[in-house]
Design an enzyme around this catalytic site. Structure first.
Site, PDB file in Angstrom:
ATOM      1  N   LYS A  91       0.868  -1.194   0.000  1.00 11.34           N
ATOM      2  CA  LYS A  91       0.000   0.000   0.000  1.00 11.34           C
ATOM      3  C   LYS A  91       0.889   1.223   0.000  1.00 11.34           C
ATOM      4  O   LYS A  91       1.826   1.327   0.801  1.00 11.34           O
ATOM      5  CB  LYS A  91      -0.874  -0.017   1.274  1.00 11.34           C
ATOM      6  N   GLN A 112       7.262   3.875   3.804  1.00  7.09           N
ATOM      7  CA  GLN A 112       5.860   3.447   3.859  1.00  7.09           C
ATOM      8  C   GLN A 112       5.685   2.169   4.688  1.00  7.09           C
ATOM      9  O   GLN A 112       4.656   1.985   5.338  1.00  7.09           O
ATOM     10  CB  GLN A 112       5.373   3.227   2.420  1.00  7.09           C
ATOM     11  N   LYS A 115       5.530   3.388   8.331  1.00  4.17           N
ATOM     12  CA  LYS A 115       4.355   4.248   8.503  1.00  4.17           C
ATOM     13  C   LYS A 115       3.089   3.409   8.559  1.00  4.17           C
ATOM     14  O   LYS A 115       2.254   3.559   9.440  1.00  4.17           O
ATOM     15  CB  LYS A 115       4.288   5.224   7.311  1.00  4.17           C
ATOM     16  N   LYS A 127       5.267   1.769  -3.142  1.00  4.30           N
ATOM     17  CA  LYS A 127       5.148   3.126  -3.703  1.00  4.30           C
ATOM     18  C   LYS A 127       5.377   3.044  -5.201  1.00  4.30           C
ATOM     19  O   LYS A 127       6.035   2.117  -5.678  1.00  4.30           O
ATOM     20  CB  LYS A 127       6.199   4.041  -3.060  1.00  4.30           C
ATOM     21  N   GLY A 166      -2.938   8.276  -4.213  1.00  7.06           N
ATOM     22  CA  GLY A 166      -2.328   9.502  -4.729  1.00  7.06           C
ATOM     23  C   GLY A 166      -1.068   9.891  -3.980  1.00  7.06           C
ATOM     24  O   GLY A 166      -0.723   9.307  -2.949  1.00  7.06           O
ATOM     25  N   ASP A 167      -0.375  10.861  -4.521  1.00  6.69           N
ATOM     26  CA  ASP A 167       0.775  11.512  -3.871  1.00  6.69           C
ATOM     27  C   ASP A 167       0.980  12.796  -4.677  1.00  6.69           C
ATOM     28  O   ASP A 167       0.025  13.260  -5.333  1.00  6.69           O
ATOM     29  CB  ASP A 167       2.013  10.594  -3.910  1.00  6.69           C
ATOM     30  N   THR A 210      -4.693  13.449   5.334  1.00  4.80           N
ATOM     31  CA  THR A 210      -3.278  13.623   5.676  1.00  4.80           C
ATOM     32  C   THR A 210      -3.083  14.935   6.442  1.00  4.80           C
ATOM     33  O   THR A 210      -2.410  14.974   7.481  1.00  4.80           O
ATOM     34  CB  THR A 210      -2.392  13.586   4.419  1.00  4.80           C
ATOM     35  N   ASN A 241      -2.601  18.998  -1.609  1.00  2.00           N
ATOM     36  CA  ASN A 241      -3.589  18.295  -0.792  1.00  2.00           C
ATOM     37  C   ASN A 241      -3.260  18.354   0.704  1.00  2.00           C
ATOM     38  O   ASN A 241      -4.125  18.691   1.520  1.00  2.00           O
ATOM     39  CB  ASN A 241      -3.666  16.832  -1.269  1.00  2.00           C
TER      40      ASN A 241
END
Ligand code: NDP
Length: 446
Positions: A91, A112, A115, A127, A166-167, A210, A241
């Site tokens: 993920k 990630q 996290k 990622k 998204g990123d 976030t 974002n």
């Protein structure tokens, strides 16, 4: 022993991944934190757990050909790095930005892992992205690119395998196009991507998550200093974002956000940033932050984004990109009386900056804890998709708040347990590492 261990890990990682400096930086930070844990747990050393973690389970690189509006063929490169499936399906987001190369995707994917472990939800680490630049492209060009990108990626992802999101450069529009293409190619409607539109499986609060989560986390940092957001002056870098919804939550909690930025420059509005204007410029018109001063003539625009850290503030929330806050900037923040820094972006503070904050007694919330609210809410989106249900805004927001509090508690407890009281960087790395390491050991040498 600890220093020797860090040097040995770094030597291996540098030799096997030459030139990937961001990845080396991310590994160094984790190795420095968890060396003491490995020292105390010989089974982790014998099982070479960290050595295995730094090697992705799978790395995929692919060609992404697409046609621009002039009928010219364009070729970009696509990436998906599936780092760890120890505690759940891979993920992690997709980044579309011209600076993307394997080293950036690997640093993000590695971070990630830990996290995601901290979020208390069952998700592994991955990622992806591309060196495609969505800036200045028409909707049709973005759609054609996304369709071509998914034309290869669909083979490697799936609701129980790997769930991208998204990123930077990937928001609701891009996720929508990629989801449509995945659905067409596989003839299945599943929760293969998160950050989807609310009409087709998206979760309420995912857009805000976030930024909101970063502020919930920082609330705990401020409470530990016996203070709150009320009347605090805040500087947030970026205007994407994370920054936008970080600003929104700070304002709701009574803080005055006076500055934000984009990759060209930053604005200062002592009266408080007018979020509607920022949202119009960045979300609707996809414009530049300097246009803000046209609507607010008393605000000032400064060219170049690094100067934002010279704006005096109580709380700084770097929410743009990696290594945007260096040692010099950290010194200025400390001199100006900043008491707390929490990372909305991934690895925005350089190692020198982090050391300066720690030495000066500034409360410091590292990215893999402070910005984990986004992926945590993605995991909540996956849960809702599996149940074919949509939870109300208040319910998802309450869960997000609960998760951010749980992350904070894990960081504090792990740091204390390993003799580094108050060091949330060490706490986040150790707590995340322990969860993944135990799962890896339990699953044997795979
Ligand atoms: P967006 O694309 O929405 O916004 C990115 C913002 O950062 C824009 O204001 C952009 O300016 C600025 N920016 C991007 N690159 C640079 C650069 N090289 N130098 C200066 N400014 C830059 O992305 P997000 O808000 O989603 O992501 C921001 C950060 O937060 C990233 O580090 C991301 O990895 C991290 N993050 C995001 C999560 C999410 O849920 N979205 C979750 C966890 C972390 P411009 O418009 O000029 O490009």
């Amino acid at each position: 022993m600890s220093k020797q261990f860090v040097d040995y890990i770094l030597a291996q990682v540098t030799a096997r991944n030459p030139g990937e400096v961001e990845f080396h930086q991310a590994v160094r930070e984790v190795a420095e934190s968890v060396a003491v844990v490995i020292d105390k747990n010989p089974a982790f050393a014998k099982g070479k757990v960290l050595e295995r973690m730094v090697e992705p389970e799978r790395q995929i690189m692919f060609r992404v050909p697409w046609m621009d509006d002039k009928g010219e063929v364009q070729i970009n490169r696509g990436f998906r790095v599936q780092f760890s499936s120890a505690i759940g399906p891979y993920k992690g987001g997709l980044r579309f930005h011209p600076s993307v190369y394997l080293g950036i995707i690997k640093f993000l994917g590695f971070e990630q892992i830990f996290k995601n472990a901290l979020t208390t939800t069952p998700i592994g680490g991955g990622k992806g992205g591309s060196d495609f630049d969505p800036k200045g492209k028409s909707d049709n060009e973005v759609m054609r690119f996304c369709q071509s990108f998914m034309g290869e990626l669909f083979r490697h992802v799936g609701a129980d395998t790997d769930v991208p999101a998204g990123d930077i450069g990937v928001g609701g529009r891009e996720v929508g196009y990629m989801f449509g293409q995945y659905k067409k190619l596989t003839n299945s409607f599943t929760g293969v991507l998160t950050g989807k539109g609310l009409d087709f499986g998206g979760s309420l609060v995912r857009t805000e998550a976030t930024g909101y989560g970063m502020v919930y986390f920082t609330t705990r940092m401020l409470e530990d200093r016996k203070t709150s957001w009320k009347g605090r002056t805040v500087v947030i870098s970026g205007s994407g974002n994370v920054a936008i919804y970080g600003i929104q939550k700070c304002q709701q909690l009574g803080a005055n956000v006076v500055a934000c930025s984009d990759s060209n420059g930053y604005i200062v509005d002592e009266a408080g940033i007018d979020l509607d204007t920022v949202k119009r410029i960045k979300e609707v018109e996809r414009g530049r932050i300097k246009e803000y001063v046209q609507a607010h003539p008393k605000a000032k625009y400064f060219e170049g984004c690094s100067g934002i850290w010279t704006v005096p503030c109580d709380v700084a929330l770097p929410s743009a990109t990696q290594n945007e806050l260096d040692g010099e900037a950290a010194k200025i923040l400390v001199k100006n009386g900043c008491i707390a820094v929490a990372e909305g972006a991934n690895m925005p503070s350089t190692p020198e900056a982090v050391d300066i904050f720690h030495e000066a007694g500034v409360s410091f919330g590292p990215a893999k804890a402070a910005n984990a609210g986004g992926v945590a809410t993605s995991a909540l989106e996956m849960s809702q998709n599996s149940m074919r249900l949509n939870w109300p805004f208040e319910e998802v927001d309450a869960r997000l708040n609960q998760i951010m509090n749980a992350i904070y508690d894990q960081c504090v407890e792990a740091a204390e347990a390993y003799g580094m009281k108050g060091n949330l960087v060490a706490g986040a790395n150790i707590a995340g590492f322990l969860k993944v390491a135990k799962a890896m050991q339990a699953q044997g040498l795979v």
